[in-house]
Write an enzyme that holds these catalytic residues in place. Structure first.
Site, PDB file in Angstrom:
ATOM      1  N   ASP A 256     -50.320 -57.259  12.266  1.00  0.00           N
ATOM      2  CA  ASP A 256     -50.625 -55.865  11.939  1.00  0.00           C
ATOM      3  C   ASP A 256     -49.700 -55.369  10.825  1.00  0.00           C
ATOM      4  O   ASP A 256     -49.826 -54.233  10.364  1.00  0.00           O
ATOM      5  CB  ASP A 256     -50.583 -54.960  13.169  1.00  0.00           C
ATOM      6  CG  ASP A 256     -49.241 -54.951  13.887  1.00  0.00           C
ATOM      7  OD1 ASP A 256     -48.289 -55.589  13.385  1.00  0.00           O
ATOM      8  OD2 ASP A 256     -49.153 -54.319  14.950  1.00  0.00           O
ATOM      9  N   SER A 257     -48.827 -56.253  10.353  1.00  0.00           N
ATOM     10  CA  SER A 257     -48.063 -55.996   9.136  1.00  0.00           C
ATOM     11  C   SER A 257     -48.991 -55.785   7.944  1.00  0.00           C
ATOM     12  O   SER A 257     -48.548 -55.303   6.886  1.00  0.00           O
ATOM     13  CB  SER A 257     -47.108 -57.159   8.844  1.00  0.00           C
ATOM     14  OG  SER A 257     -47.787 -58.409   8.920  1.00  0.00           O
TER      15      SER A 257
ATOM     16  N   ASP B 214     -52.880 -60.262  15.781  1.00  0.00           N
ATOM     17  CA  ASP B 214     -52.180 -59.175  16.470  1.00  0.00           C
ATOM     18  C   ASP B 214     -53.159 -58.204  17.131  1.00  0.00           C
ATOM     19  O   ASP B 214     -54.177 -57.843  16.535  1.00  0.00           O
ATOM     20  CB  ASP B 214     -51.325 -58.381  15.484  1.00  0.00           C
ATOM     21  CG  ASP B 214     -49.892 -58.874  15.422  1.00  0.00           C
ATOM     22  OD1 ASP B 214     -49.492 -59.668  16.284  1.00  0.00           O
ATOM     23  OD2 ASP B 214     -49.175 -58.459  14.498  1.00  0.00           O
TER      24      ASP B 214
ATOM     25  N   LYS C   4     -51.734 -61.816  19.905  1.00  0.00           N
ATOM     26  CA  LYS C   4     -50.322 -61.477  20.109  1.00  0.00           C
ATOM     27  C   LYS C   4     -50.206 -59.999  20.433  1.00  0.00           C
ATOM     28  O   LYS C   4     -50.898 -59.176  19.830  1.00  0.00           O
ATOM     29  CB  LYS C   4     -49.480 -61.793  18.867  1.00  0.00           C
ATOM     30  CG  LYS C   4     -47.986 -61.455  19.033  1.00  0.00           C
ATOM     31  CD  LYS C   4     -47.138 -61.957  17.877  1.00  0.00           C
ATOM     32  CE  LYS C   4     -47.275 -61.133  16.635  1.00  0.00           C
ATOM     33  NZ  LYS C   4     -46.756 -59.731  16.810  1.00  0.00           N
TER      34      LYS C   4
ATOM     35  N   GLU D 210     -47.197 -56.830  21.744  1.00  0.00           N
ATOM     36  CA  GLU D 210     -45.794 -56.473  21.831  1.00  0.00           C
ATOM     37  C   GLU D 210     -45.436 -55.934  23.208  1.00  0.00           C
ATOM     38  O   GLU D 210     -46.242 -55.246  23.846  1.00  0.00           O
ATOM     39  CB  GLU D 210     -45.458 -55.410  20.779  1.00  0.00           C
ATOM     40  CG  GLU D 210     -45.669 -55.865  19.345  1.00  0.00           C
ATOM     41  CD  GLU D 210     -45.350 -54.802  18.312  1.00  0.00           C
ATOM     42  OE1 GLU D 210     -45.519 -55.070  17.119  1.00  0.00           O
ATOM     43  OE2 GLU D 210     -44.918 -53.698  18.708  1.00  0.00           O
TER      44      GLU D 210
ATOM     45  N   GLU E 241     -37.962 -60.916  17.432  1.00  0.00           N
ATOM     46  CA  GLU E 241     -37.735 -60.280  16.135  1.00  0.00           C
ATOM     47  C   GLU E 241     -36.451 -59.456  16.158  1.00  0.00           C
ATOM     48  O   GLU E 241     -36.243 -58.637  17.052  1.00  0.00           O
ATOM     49  CB  GLU E 241     -38.912 -59.389  15.748  1.00  0.00           C
ATOM     50  CG  GLU E 241     -38.730 -58.716  14.386  1.00  0.00           C
ATOM     51  CD  GLU E 241     -39.972 -58.029  13.867  1.00  0.00           C
ATOM     52  OE1 GLU E 241     -39.894 -57.401  12.789  1.00  0.00           O
ATOM     53  OE2 GLU E 241     -41.036 -58.116  14.522  1.00  0.00           O
TER      54      GLU E 241
END
Length: 275
Positions: A44-45, A83, A113, A115, A182
């Site tokens: 999602d960057s 993501d 993925k 978080e 991270e």
């Protein structure tokens, strides 16, 4: 040979380092895949480096599906991980499974993925129970940037370090096949890596992790709005691109491009008949 979840587990057991890079389009994915990188993360960057947002929070499911499918078409061997964007899994276990399913069906992901630690373990378990592989993400989790009060190293205090270890063990127990760490202190990341049976993928977490991931625009010098400490620039592609763009502008302006070899011919007698 196609990389799978088993590739990650085998690498952990054999001590072979895993490589992961981000990609958001077909052409870049194809180049990364041909270089032999193990996994491509459709992060999602893309909100930052593709769409120009200040953070990742505005990224939608439609964005991730669109870019995920493009990457999947270019990646023949690399495992494509997509993501789950902000609020696509936090709202409920049901939403998490439905949206993970969309990323697999429509986005052609090989895994998803998300978080978070213990708080999202019910989602991780439900998604994996549905047959969808999950990569967890701990430490600096960009979707929680407002709660953190900025981009800061995580796990530096005793309490925070213990929480990270507990979260890592929890996501493993819930069924995640790998975990991204991270902005975690190197010694803490090494400890977590040693404790886990699943591989750790580091980004700003030292070289003791089982693998590494970088945003490809960062490591190629293509994104300079801000450059994290953990980034190594492996090539100055950004300046090469700017020089090429400037050269193109100059040649068009002075009439040297396109040259004769860039055009197509027609018989002179055909042209004469047109006058």
């Amino acid at each position: 040979m196609k990389k799978t979840v088993s590739t990650f587990q085998n690498a952990k057991q054999s001590g072979e380092k895993l490589t992961m890079l981000t990609a958001y389009d077909y052409s870049t994915a194809k180049l990364i895949d041909e270089a032999g990188i193990d996994s491509i993360l459709v992060g999602d960057s893309l909100g930052n480096v593709i769409l120009g947002y200040e953070d990742t929070i505005s990224v939608t499911m439609e964005d991730m599906i669109h870019h995920g499918a493009a990457v999947a078409r270019g990646a023949k061997d690399a495992l494509v991980v997509v993501d789950m964007p902000f609020m696509s899994y936090q709202t409920s276990v049901y939403d998490a499974v439905v949206n993970a399913g969309r990323l697999m069906k429509e986005g052609r992901a090989g895994a998803v993925k998300l978080e978070g630690g213990a708080s999202v373990c019910p989602q991780i378990k439900a998604i994996t129970d549905a047959g969808i592989p999950v990569v967890a993400h701990l430490g600096l989790t960009p979707q929680s940037i407002n709660a953190f009060g900025g981009y800061k190293v995580q796990g530096k205090s005793e309490a925070a370090a213990k929480q990270l270890i507990e979260d890592a063990l929890a996501v493993q127990e819930a069924g995640a096949f790998a975990v991204v760490l991270e902005c975690v202190p190197s010694k803490l990341a090494a400890m977590i890596t040693e404790k886990l049976d699943i591989p750790t993928i580091g980004i700003g977490a030292g070289n003791a992790c089982d693998g590494q991931v970088l945003v490809y625009q960062d490591m190629l010098g293509m994104f300079t709005d801000y450059v994290p400490k953990f980034v190594k620039q492996f090539a100055d592609v950004g300046n090469v691109m700017k020089e090429a763009f400037a050269a193109y502008k100059k040649e068009v302006a002075d009439g040297t491009f396109p040259a004769e070899e860039h055009g197509y011919k027609i018989d002179d007698d055909v042209i004469e008949k047109l006058y």
